[in-house]
Design a protein around this motif. Structure first.
Motif, PDB file in Angstrom:
ATOM      1  N   ALA A  55       0.833  -1.209   0.000  1.00 15.96           N
ATOM      2  CA  ALA A  55       0.000   0.000   0.000  1.00 15.96           C
ATOM      3  C   ALA A  55       0.868   1.260   0.000  1.00 15.96           C
ATOM      4  O   ALA A  55       0.563   2.237  -0.701  1.00 15.96           O
ATOM      5  CB  ALA A  55      -0.933   0.006   1.206  1.00 15.96           C
ATOM      6  N   ARG A  56       1.971   1.236   0.763  1.00 17.85           N
ATOM      7  CA  ARG A  56       2.857   2.405   0.803  1.00 17.85           C
ATOM      8  C   ARG A  56       3.525   2.652  -0.547  1.00 17.85           C
ATOM      9  O   ARG A  56       3.570   3.779  -1.026  1.00 17.85           O
ATOM     10  CB  ARG A  56       3.918   2.244   1.888  1.00 17.85           C
ATOM     11  N   VAL A  57       4.050   1.596  -1.156  1.00 21.58           N
ATOM     12  CA  VAL A  57       4.728   1.786  -2.440  1.00 21.58           C
ATOM     13  C   VAL A  57       3.728   2.196  -3.513  1.00 21.58           C
ATOM     14  O   VAL A  57       4.026   3.037  -4.371  1.00 21.58           O
ATOM     15  CB  VAL A  57       5.550   0.540  -2.852  1.00 21.58           C
ATOM     16  N   GLU A  58       2.517   1.692  -3.465  1.00 19.29           N
ATOM     17  CA  GLU A  58       1.472   2.101  -4.410  1.00 19.29           C
ATOM     18  C   GLU A  58       1.156   3.583  -4.252  1.00 19.29           C
ATOM     19  O   GLU A  58       1.014   4.308  -5.236  1.00 19.29           O
ATOM     20  CB  GLU A  58       0.211   1.270  -4.177  1.00 19.29           C
ATOM     21  N   HIS A  59       1.099   4.056  -3.019  1.00 19.37           N
ATOM     22  CA  HIS A  59       0.824   5.462  -2.750  1.00 19.37           C
ATOM     23  C   HIS A  59       1.959   6.336  -3.305  1.00 19.37           C
ATOM     24  O   HIS A  59       1.717   7.358  -3.960  1.00 19.37           O
ATOM     25  CB  HIS A  59       0.644   5.682  -1.253  1.00 19.37           C
ATOM     26  N   TRP A  60       3.207   5.941  -3.044  1.00 12.80           N
ATOM     27  CA  TRP A  60       4.346   6.699  -3.567  1.00 12.80           C
ATOM     28  C   TRP A  60       4.326   6.744  -5.087  1.00 12.80           C
ATOM     29  O   TRP A  60       4.597   7.782  -5.689  1.00 12.80           O
ATOM     30  CB  TRP A  60       5.675   6.102  -3.082  1.00 12.80           C
ATOM     31  N   ARG A  61       3.995   5.633  -5.716  1.00 14.31           N
ATOM     32  CA  ARG A  61       3.941   5.607  -7.176  1.00 14.31           C
ATOM     33  C   ARG A  61       2.838   6.513  -7.706  1.00 14.31           C
ATOM     34  O   ARG A  61       3.017   7.207  -8.710  1.00 14.31           O
ATOM     35  CB  ARG A  61       3.744   4.176  -7.684  1.00 14.31           C
ATOM     36  N   ARG A  62       1.690   6.543  -7.024  1.00 11.80           N
ATOM     37  CA  ARG A  62       0.610   7.447  -7.441  1.00 11.80           C
ATOM     38  C   ARG A  62       1.077   8.903  -7.354  1.00 11.80           C
ATOM     39  O   ARG A  62       0.806   9.714  -8.240  1.00 11.80           O
ATOM     40  CB  ARG A  62      -0.633   7.254  -6.574  1.00 11.80           C
TER      41      ARG A  62
END
Length: 141
Positions: A27-34
């Motif tokens: 979830a954290r890496v997905e947020h950073w990518r967004r």
């Protein structure tokens, strides 16, 4: 309780903890990518800003709609970071960072999938294993 059941329950507990940690990391890496993709989109979009709003409307819109029309400078300023427009030169670095994050995200996703598969495999072999060790976890006296 046998020592084998206790070992299996601890392993399942650790496996569940691993999955929880991996889901949070995913979830954290997905947020950073967004956030990075949004920054890339804004950098490109602000490099070629659209013209002033209402410029060509020429009486085709109801007069009441003009009260919602924002000043062009206000719109441009709202898109700028700290008053400075994003530089197109930073796109390469942003894309490289996104590429590295995508690679990391794939690694996290693969690890999460592996942990999930292992948990399913173990529970399919022995569904009652999900209950082993539950009392020790809830009441470790």
């Amino acid at each position: 309780m046998s020592s084998t059941a206790r070992t299996d329950s601890v392993a399942l507990y650790d496996l569940r903890r691993s999955r929880t940690a991996l889901r949070a990391e995913s979830a954290r890496v997905e947020h950073w990518r967004r956030l990075l993709r949004a920054r890339i989109d804004l950098t490109i979009a602000t490099a070629a800003l659209p013209g002033r709003l209402g410029e060509n409307a020429g009486g085709t819109l109801p007069p009441a709609s003009m009260r919602d029309l924002r000043d062009h400078l206000e719109l441009v300023t709202a898109l700028q970071d700290s008053g400075a427009p994003p530089e197109l030169g930073s796109l390469g670095a942003l894309r490289e960072l996104d590429h590295r994050l995508a690679s990391y995200e794939a690694t996290v996703s693969e690890a999460l999938g592996g942990a999930t598969d292992e948990l399913i495999r173990r529970l399919a072999m022995d569904p009652s294993a999900s209950l082993h060790g539950l009392l020790e976890i809830l009441d470790p006296r």
